[in-house]
Design a protein around this motif. Structure first.
Motif, mmCIF file in Angstrom:
data_model
loop_
_atom_site.group_PDB
_atom_site.id
_atom_site.type_symbol
_atom_site.label_atom_id
_atom_site.label_comp_id
_atom_site.label_asym_id
_atom_site.label_seq_id
_atom_site.Cartn_x
_atom_site.Cartn_y
_atom_site.Cartn_z
ATOM 1 N N TRP A 316 0.834 -1.213 0.000
ATOM 2 C CA TRP A 316 0.000 0.000 0.000
ATOM 3 C C TRP A 316 0.862 1.255 0.000
ATOM 4 N N SER A 319 2.338 1.711 -3.449
ATOM 5 C CA SER A 319 1.350 2.230 -4.398
ATOM 6 C C SER A 319 1.140 3.724 -4.209
ATOM 7 N N ARG A 320 1.168 4.190 -2.955
ATOM 8 C CA ARG A 320 1.067 5.630 -2.725
ATOM 9 C C ARG A 320 2.315 6.355 -3.193
ATOM 10 N N LYS A 323 2.676 7.338 -7.057
ATOM 11 C CA LYS A 323 1.984 8.535 -7.538
ATOM 12 C C LYS A 323 2.763 9.812 -7.273
#
Length: 752
Positions: A316, A319-320, A323
């Motif tokens: 997680w 994935s952050r 960006k």
């Protein structure tokens, strides 16, 4: 093992005083307290006897005066001690850390010694008395938890029906539904708590209307624990997805609620009910043993949960981080690799701190942890709200877009930069809050001082100056954009376009310079040396870059004299074309082929403007020598009349200006006329006039001579012409010339 030593060192650094003040506090008994009370009374009696005797009272006063003088000398020597060397300070801090670590280890050993003493010191009589106490408590527990179970089933049915009607509804209705569900859960807790009190007052005691302290402990523990679990249930809503406000799946919500509720129940009921019950009816050591066992179990469960979610949390965070490409993204990647180690070390530290000093260190650490988590949550919420508001709130009305078409684009261009500044401000605020919570840096105390208030005022003033500069830039740029918009107000002239463009550039440079200078002055930077240095640098640039100075000076005079503006067609040196950009130093020209030329003003010796005021199309027609000149002039006037019947009549300012015969060429007579047009339309008007005048000349048989060459091959009298191998056309011409006479063929050719 490495993490254990790191943990012990950190604890010693964080809590050296706590570890040394209460090393063996967990195993204190009533006997120790009585001994301390007796020693205190004896000391008071001895002090009274000393005061009653004159000699001893005088000696006591003398001793006190000497002690006061020693304190004064110690306070006088404090400034000297403050000047200790760095090495001495590091040595003292290392000594304190080592003593704290040793005290922590000794306190842990004392805890386990007290546990062994408590367990082995419980006799059969105490257990028998304890069982007599447990009976009424169990009766209250059955009534309490049985009623709560039934009420929870009814509340779940009611909340489920309400949630079924709120699926796919707006967020406002879902929030209202979640609040109603919380009220329903709270009512079940309160009703079960009331039923428990009814059972305790009427069925658990020997006398109706009276209850024991143990039943009250159970009921109060139930209220606090279940309300805490209610808050977690309201946030996660494991069985009611329609009322869940957090973006988590059903499995994750059920998983986290299961473990969090179990840990809350385990710790809450143990510390609020079981441990006090054991301490009052068996022994404090037994209560301490249960506490240690429960805390170790809770820490073990928490470590297992961390290890189970290690990969999920890392994925997680990655994935952050994908960006983002800034420092925060790299931090998230690094945190994803080692977050589980940090969490496990923290849990072990929490457990060790509780073992060492639960009276002071544990509440401090728990409070600091809660404050840190709240600071992080508040920071994330602030950044998320501002990001969503800015991203969705920059859609300007259509009338403003028509008047200022670049304003929305300009504002959206500032969004990433503004959000980056806001994000870093929030991060700094979160770090300061965490440091304040852990007593690393007393920001609240520092900001209340004159130095802190002065620094904060300087930073705020500098930020306001930069903000005002940004607002002024946007306002002036928008005004210039509105003034240059031909759809509103008067159409700007070329001169206005040029001057407004120069004004925008000059205003931006001046605003940046003055804004930076004022901001630096507000934060305490002396800008006088900067101004002096800028003057010296400017003088050095002036001496070293004479062509640049010449560019600027020439550009200033060109602007004053208004020789050319943007959009004009000019000839600068050997280049000609349309002026696309005009600055104080150079001019940018695009020629007819589309090539862009950047010409510095230092290389400009003259400027020819072809569209200033009005223009002329100069028509110079060459006609044959045998042409009738008055007929030629009339044909040109008639062609002009036809031109006035086309769309070009709006571009023509005057009648055809006839100049007549202006020259005699080798094969033609030049007749010249001129057409006056608006600036820049002479070329299109001239092309149209040329097409019309050619048609008129062809209609009236007026010849426009042009040079052409005819080759005539010489004819040989001894050979027939067919042996010359000439083309048929040339051969025919040669025969014709031969028949006319030999004199024309002797030259070998003729040119006309």
């Amino acid at each position: 093992m490495r993490y254990f030593f790191i943990l012990v060192s950190l604890l010693a650094l964080m809590f050296p005083a706590h570890a040394q003040t209460s090393l063996l506090g967990l195993g204190d008994s009533s006997e120790t307290a009585s001994e301390a009370t007796g020693s205190t009374d004896a000391s008071i009696d001895a002090l009274i006897k000393i005061i009653e005797n004159d000699e001893t009272r005088a000696a006591l006063i003398e001793r006190l005066q000497q002690a006061e003088g020693g304190e004064a000398s110690a306070s006088a020597s404090e400034p000297a001690s403050a000047d200790l060397s760095i090495v001495r300070q590091v040595a003292e801090y290392t000594q304190a850390a080592a003593e704290g670590a040793s005290a922590t280890i000794l306190s842990l050993g004392a805890v386990f010694m007290d546990l062994q003493a408590g367990i082995s010191g419980t006799d059969g009589a105490s257990l028998s008395m304890f069982m007599d106490v447990v009976g009424p408590v169990l009766l209250v527990a059955v009534g309490l938890f049985g009623s709560y179970l039934v009420l929870r089933m009814l509340a779940h049915l009611l909340s489920g029906r309400m949630a079924a009607g709120l699926e796919r509804k707006g967020w406002l209705r879902r929030v209202v539904g979640a609040l109603l569900a919380v009220l329903i859960d709270l009512s079940t807790v309160l009703l079960a708590w009331g039923i428990g009190y009814v059972v305790a007052l009427n069925f658990s005691g020997a006398t109706p209307g009276r209850m024991g302290i143990n039943q009250s402990l159970l009921l109060n523990a139930f209220l606090l624990v279940e309300i805490t679990k209610l808050v977690v249930r309201a946030v996660l809503a494991p069985r009611l997805p329609a009322l869940r406000m957090l973006p988590v799946t059903d499995d994750n919500a059920a998983y986290w609620f299961f473990w969090i509720s179990r840990i809350i129940s385990l710790i809450g009921y143990t510390f609020l009910f079981i441990a006090p019950l054991l301490a009052a009816n068996l022994s404090p050591a037994m209560a301490a043993a249960v506490k240690v066992l429960v805390m170790a179990t809770a820490a073990t469960i928490a470590i297992i949960i961390v290890m189970q979610n290690r990969d999920d949390v890392r994925n997680w965070l990655n994935s952050r981080a994908e960006k983002r490409e800034d420092g925060l993204g790299h931090f998230l990647v690094a945190l994803g690799r080692s977050w589980h180690v940090i969490a496990i070390v923290y849990l072990l530290a929490l457990l060790v701190v509780w073992f060492a000093n639960p009276e002071e260190a544990l509440p401090f650490m728990l409070a600091a942890t809660v404050q840190s988590v709240l600071a992080v949550i508040v920071g994330v919420v602030i950044v998320s709200v501002i990001t969503r508001f800015v991203s969705t709130g920059l859609n300007l009305p259509s009338d403003i877009k028509d008047r200022l078409p670049l304003l929305e684009t300009r504002l959206k261009a500032f969004v990433p930069k503004v959000m980056q500044v806001v994000r870093w401000v929030v991060i700094v605020g979160v770090v300061l809050a965490i440091a304040q919570a852990w007593s690393v840096f007393d920001f609240a105390g520092w900001i209340s001082t004159d130095e802190g208030q002065g620094f904060a005022g300087s930073v705020i003033s500098a930020a306001l100056i930069i903000l005002v500069c940004l607002v002024l830039y946007v306002a002036v740029s928008s005004w210039i954009e509105f003034r240059l918009n031909p759809n509103f107000g008067s159409v700007p002239t070329a001169r206005e376009k040029t001057l407004l463009g120069l004004f925008r550039n000059a205003f931006t440079i001046a605003l940046v310079v003055f804004g930076v200078m004022l901001a630096l002055a507000q934060i305490g930077v002396n800008i006088a040396p900067l101004l002096a240095g800028a003057g010296v640098i400017g003088l050095a640039i002036g001496f070293g870059a004479q062509s640049l100075v010449q560019d600027i000076i020439t550009g200033i005079f060109i602007q004053f004299e208004n020789v050319m503006n943007e959009g004009d067609v000019v000839a600068v040196g050997d280049k000609s074309g349309v002026v696309e950009k005009l600055t104080i130093r150079s001019v940018t020209i695009r020629d007819l082929s589309g090539t862009v030329h950047l010409i510095p003003f230092s290389s400009v010796s003259q400027v020819s403007n072809m569209v200033r005021g009005f223009s002329f199309h100069l028509s110079e027609m060459g006609v044959a020598y045998d042409s009738d000149i008055p007929a030629v002039k009339q044909a040109m006037f008639d062609a002009f009349d036809r031109l006035m019947e086309t769309e070009h009549k709006d571009h023509i300012l005057d009648n055809l200006e006839m100049h007549g015969v202006t020259g005699f060429g080798d094969s033609a007579i030049t007749v010249r006329a001129r057409i006056k047009t608006v600036p820049g339309e002479q070329w299109s008007t001239g092309r149209a006039y040329n097409e019309i005048i050619k048609s008129v000349f062809e209609e009236r048989g007026i010849e426009i001579p042009y040079p052409h060459v005819t080759y005539v091959a010489p004819a040989s009298p001894s050979k027939p012409s067919k042996s010359t191998n000439m083309p048929p056309q040339v051969e025919g011409t040669a025969k014709a010339l031969e028949s006319d006479g030999p004199n024309e063929a002797d030259d070998g050719g003729s040119e006309r």
